[in-house]
Scaffold this motif. Structure first.
Motif, PDB file in Angstrom:
ATOM      1  N   ALA A  18     -10.458   1.946  11.137  1.00  0.00           N
ATOM      2  CA  ALA A  18      -9.305   1.166  10.712  1.00  0.00           C
ATOM      3  C   ALA A  18      -7.996   1.905  10.921  1.00  0.00           C
ATOM      4  N   GLN A  19      -8.050   3.187  11.274  1.00  0.00           N
ATOM      5  CA  GLN A  19      -6.825   3.965  11.417  1.00  0.00           C
ATOM      6  C   GLN A  19      -5.909   3.421  12.504  1.00  0.00           C
ATOM      7  N   ALA A  20      -6.460   2.674  13.459  1.00  0.00           N
ATOM      8  CA  ALA A  20      -5.630   2.157  14.545  1.00  0.00           C
ATOM      9  C   ALA A  20      -4.769   0.994  14.092  1.00  0.00           C
ATOM     10  N   GLY A  21      -5.107   0.358  12.970  1.00  0.00           N
ATOM     11  CA  GLY A  21      -4.374  -0.801  12.497  1.00  0.00           C
ATOM     12  C   GLY A  21      -3.202  -0.422  11.611  1.00  0.00           C
ATOM     13  N   PRO A  22      -2.469  -1.429  11.120  1.00  0.00           N
ATOM     14  CA  PRO A  22      -1.337  -1.172  10.236  1.00  0.00           C
ATOM     15  C   PRO A  22      -1.811  -0.732   8.853  1.00  0.00           C
ATOM     16  N   PRO A  23      -0.911  -0.174   8.048  1.00  0.00           N
ATOM     17  CA  PRO A  23      -1.297   0.201   6.681  1.00  0.00           C
ATOM     18  C   PRO A  23      -1.661  -1.046   5.878  1.00  0.00           C
ATOM     19  N   GLN A  24      -2.462  -0.846   4.840  1.00  0.00           N
ATOM     20  CA  GLN A  24      -2.929  -1.959   4.027  1.00  0.00           C
ATOM     21  C   GLN A  24      -2.390  -1.844   2.611  1.00  0.00           C
ATOM     22  N   LEU A  25      -2.155  -3.005   2.006  1.00  0.00           N
ATOM     23  CA  LEU A  25      -1.581  -3.050   0.664  1.00  0.00           C
ATOM     24  C   LEU A  25      -2.256  -4.175  -0.107  1.00  0.00           C
ATOM     25  N   PRO A  54      -6.333   3.931   6.737  1.00  0.00           N
ATOM     26  CA  PRO A  54      -5.506   3.563   7.899  1.00  0.00           C
ATOM     27  C   PRO A  54      -4.241   4.401   8.065  1.00  0.00           C
ATOM     28  N   LEU A  55      -3.875   5.228   7.077  1.00  0.00           N
ATOM     29  CA  LEU A  55      -2.636   5.985   7.166  1.00  0.00           C
ATOM     30  C   LEU A  55      -2.743   7.102   8.192  1.00  0.00           C
ATOM     31  N   THR A  56      -1.604   7.467   8.760  1.00  0.00           N
ATOM     32  CA  THR A  56      -1.543   8.541   9.749  1.00  0.00           C
ATOM     33  C   THR A  56      -1.444   9.894   9.050  1.00  0.00           C
ATOM     34  N   TYR A  57      -2.308  10.821   9.457  1.00  0.00           N
ATOM     35  CA  TYR A  57      -2.301  12.161   8.871  1.00  0.00           C
ATOM     36  C   TYR A  57      -1.654  13.141   9.843  1.00  0.00           C
ATOM     37  N   ARG A  58      -0.721  13.925   9.315  1.00  0.00           N
ATOM     38  CA  ARG A  58      -0.056  14.956  10.123  1.00  0.00           C
ATOM     39  C   ARG A  58      -0.503  16.345   9.659  1.00  0.00           C
ATOM     40  N   SER A  64      -4.866  21.843   7.508  1.00  0.00           N
ATOM     41  CA  SER A  64      -4.174  21.192   6.390  1.00  0.00           C
ATOM     42  C   SER A  64      -3.487  19.933   6.904  1.00  0.00           C
ATOM     43  N   PHE A  65      -3.960  18.773   6.477  1.00  0.00           N
ATOM     44  CA  PHE A  65      -3.441  17.493   6.949  1.00  0.00           C
ATOM     45  C   PHE A  65      -3.105  16.608   5.746  1.00  0.00           C
ATOM     46  N   GLN A  66      -2.023  15.818   5.891  1.00  0.00           N
ATOM     47  CA  GLN A  66      -1.636  14.917   4.811  1.00  0.00           C
ATOM     48  C   GLN A  66      -0.917  13.700   5.372  1.00  0.00           C
ATOM     49  N   SER A  67      -1.072  12.574   4.693  1.00  0.00           N
ATOM     50  CA  SER A  67      -0.366  11.352   5.061  1.00  0.00           C
ATOM     51  C   SER A  67       0.710  11.063   4.020  1.00  0.00           C
ATOM     52  N   SER A  68       1.545  10.084   4.320  1.00  0.00           N
ATOM     53  CA  SER A  68       2.613   9.709   3.400  1.00  0.00           C
ATOM     54  C   SER A  68       2.966   8.243   3.632  1.00  0.00           C
ATOM     55  N   ALA A  69       3.178   7.523   2.545  1.00  0.00           N
ATOM     56  CA  ALA A  69       3.538   6.110   2.652  1.00  0.00           C
ATOM     57  C   ALA A  69       4.560   5.772   1.576  1.00  0.00           C
ATOM     58  N   GLY A 123       5.715  -7.129  -1.636  1.00  0.00           N
ATOM     59  CA  GLY A 123       5.335  -5.732  -1.483  1.00  0.00           C
ATOM     60  C   GLY A 123       5.379  -5.342  -0.017  1.00  0.00           C
ATOM     61  N   ARG A 124       5.942  -4.194   0.256  1.00  0.00           N
ATOM     62  CA  ARG A 124       6.008  -3.693   1.634  1.00  0.00           C
ATOM     63  C   ARG A 124       5.574  -2.234   1.655  1.00  0.00           C
ATOM     64  N   ILE A 125       4.662  -1.906   2.559  1.00  0.00           N
ATOM     65  CA  ILE A 125       4.216  -0.523   2.712  1.00  0.00           C
ATOM     66  C   ILE A 125       4.603  -0.031   4.092  1.00  0.00           C
ATOM     67  N   ARG A 126       5.109   1.205   4.137  1.00  0.00           N
ATOM     68  CA  ARG A 126       5.511   1.829   5.402  1.00  0.00           C
ATOM     69  C   ARG A 126       4.795   3.165   5.559  1.00  0.00           C
ATOM     70  N   ASP A 127       4.064   3.301   6.656  1.00  0.00           N
ATOM     71  CA  ASP A 127       3.444   4.574   7.012  1.00  0.00           C
ATOM     72  C   ASP A 127       4.550   5.471   7.552  1.00  0.00           C
ATOM     73  N   GLN A 128       4.862   6.557   6.839  1.00  0.00           N
ATOM     74  CA  GLN A 128       5.997   7.385   7.222  1.00  0.00           C
ATOM     75  C   GLN A 128       5.756   8.198   8.494  1.00  0.00           C
ATOM     76  N   TYR A 129       4.514   8.280   8.936  1.00  0.00           N
ATOM     77  CA  TYR A 129       4.219   9.067  10.129  1.00  0.00           C
ATOM     78  C   TYR A 129       3.799   8.178  11.302  1.00  0.00           C
ATOM     79  N   LYS A 130       4.112   6.901  11.237  1.00  0.00           N
ATOM     80  CA  LYS A 130       3.711   5.979  12.298  1.00  0.00           C
ATOM     81  C   LYS A 130       4.862   5.028  12.582  1.00  0.00           C
ATOM     82  N   SER A 131       5.400   5.066  13.792  1.00  0.00           N
ATOM     83  CA  SER A 131       6.560   4.238  14.121  1.00  0.00           C
ATOM     84  C   SER A 131       6.156   2.832  14.544  1.00  0.00           C
ATOM     85  N   ALA A 132       5.129   2.710  15.370  1.00  0.00           N
ATOM     86  CA  ALA A 132       4.696   1.394  15.846  1.00  0.00           C
ATOM     87  C   ALA A 132       3.547   0.881  14.985  1.00  0.00           C
ATOM     88  N   ASN A 133       3.636  -0.390  14.601  1.00  0.00           N
ATOM     89  CA  ASN A 133       2.571  -1.016  13.802  1.00  0.00           C
ATOM     90  C   ASN A 133       2.335  -0.254  12.507  1.00  0.00           C
TER      91      ASN A 133
END
Length: 291
Positions: A18-25, A54-58, A64-69, A123-133
């Motif tokens: 599911a990581q290829a898709g948009p974030p889920q809320l 589905p969130l992007t991990y940097r 050490s990897f972490q995502s942010s939304a 409600g709106r969720i934004r994956d802070q490490y993903k620009s497209a989708n």
């Protein structure tokens, strides 16, 4: 309580694909009457669940990897103006390996008091490490109105029994500490269904008999009666209970509560709520106060 049309089985047990898709809320809303008799209106409890799969991990450091939304929540009036707004930043725990399949959903709870009226929850969720989708928006209509006849508030599913509590917090209501079951989901090893609701607009001192009906989509069902409840005066009457999940198969289930006048046997109010059970997946942790 009404759930936005996102499959719980998909979101709460999401796979790494599911990581290829948009974030889920996932938003769930429970509406209650305001316990403050001076300030009329309703209290809206917004339960937010964010699957982290589905969130992007940097990478932050070696292994050490972490995502942010960022989650934006708005309650809009009928004319489109804002009645309430809040932004919450979520940072899931750091992982040493992003191929790890166990990335628990994050959940939190917000309680908002609004006057009676018609609103839209957005409600709106934004994956802070993903620009497209990398963004998802969901909306739900809300109608807040004073009851004109006996009625239940929305049913809330709990991860564990309601506990008596005196202190006030977003997790307390009706004198109880309530730990919400995230997304109404009960996972592997869970033996009981716990719930909370309130009975409104019944004269004080009335004896009420409660009947519970639990059913699954395959026809499996169970019934139970609760001890008599005496209604309170000038405020909603809290209702807490639990039922064994044992006979229910995995999948969707529905709990229906019926209140009857103990003297006349007349049905005063009914309320239903759907949930999800899994026999293989563990349930996510209960909601926490967001940072």
């Amino acid at each position: 309580m009404r759930v936005l049309p996102i499959s719980l089985s998909l979101t709460l047990a999401a796979t790494l694909s599911a990581q290829a898709g948009p974030p889920q809320l996932i938003l769930q809303v429970a509406k209650f009457r305001n316990l403050d008799q001076v300030q009329k209106g309703g209290e809206v409890e917004i339960s937010v669940v964010v699957p982290t799969q589905p969130l992007t991990y940097r990478q932050r450091a070696p292994k050490s990897f972490q995502s942010s939304a960022v989650v934006d929540l708005d309650i809009l009036k009928a004319d489109g103006t804002s009645a309430w707004h809040e932004t919450v930043t979520l940072k899931p725990p750091v992982l040493s390996d992003t191929t790890i399949a166990i990335k628990n959903p994050l959940s939190f709870l917000k309680r908002v008091t609004v006057p009676d009226g018609t609103y839209t929850l957005r409600g709106r969720i934004r994956d802070q490490y993903k620009s497209a989708n990398g963004e998802t928006t969901v909306e739900q209509s809300l109608v807040i109105a004073a009851p004109t006849a006996p009625t239940f508030s929305d049913l809330v599913f709990l991860a564990k029994p309601a506990a008596k509590a005196g202190a006030e917090s977003v997790f307390n209501r009706g004198g109880y500490l309530l730990t919400r079951a995230a997304g109404g989901f009960y996972g592997r090893g869970t033996e009981n269904l716990y719930f909370y609701t309130e009975l409104n607009a019944v004269p004080a001192g009335r004896s009420v008999r409660l009947h519970y009906h639990l059913s699954a989509e395959d026809g499996t069902a169970a019934d139970a009666d609760a001890p008599l409840v005496t209604t309170q005066g000038g405020r909603p009457t809290p209702i807490v209970g639990q039922l064994p999940l044992g006979p229910l198969p995995a999948g969707h289930f529905t709990l229906t509560i019926e209140a009857r006048d103990a003297a006349t046997k007349k049905v005063l109010a009914t309320q239903s709520q759907g949930g999800q059970r899994s026999l293989t997946e563990y349930a996510p942790a209960g909601a926490a106060v967001p940072r």
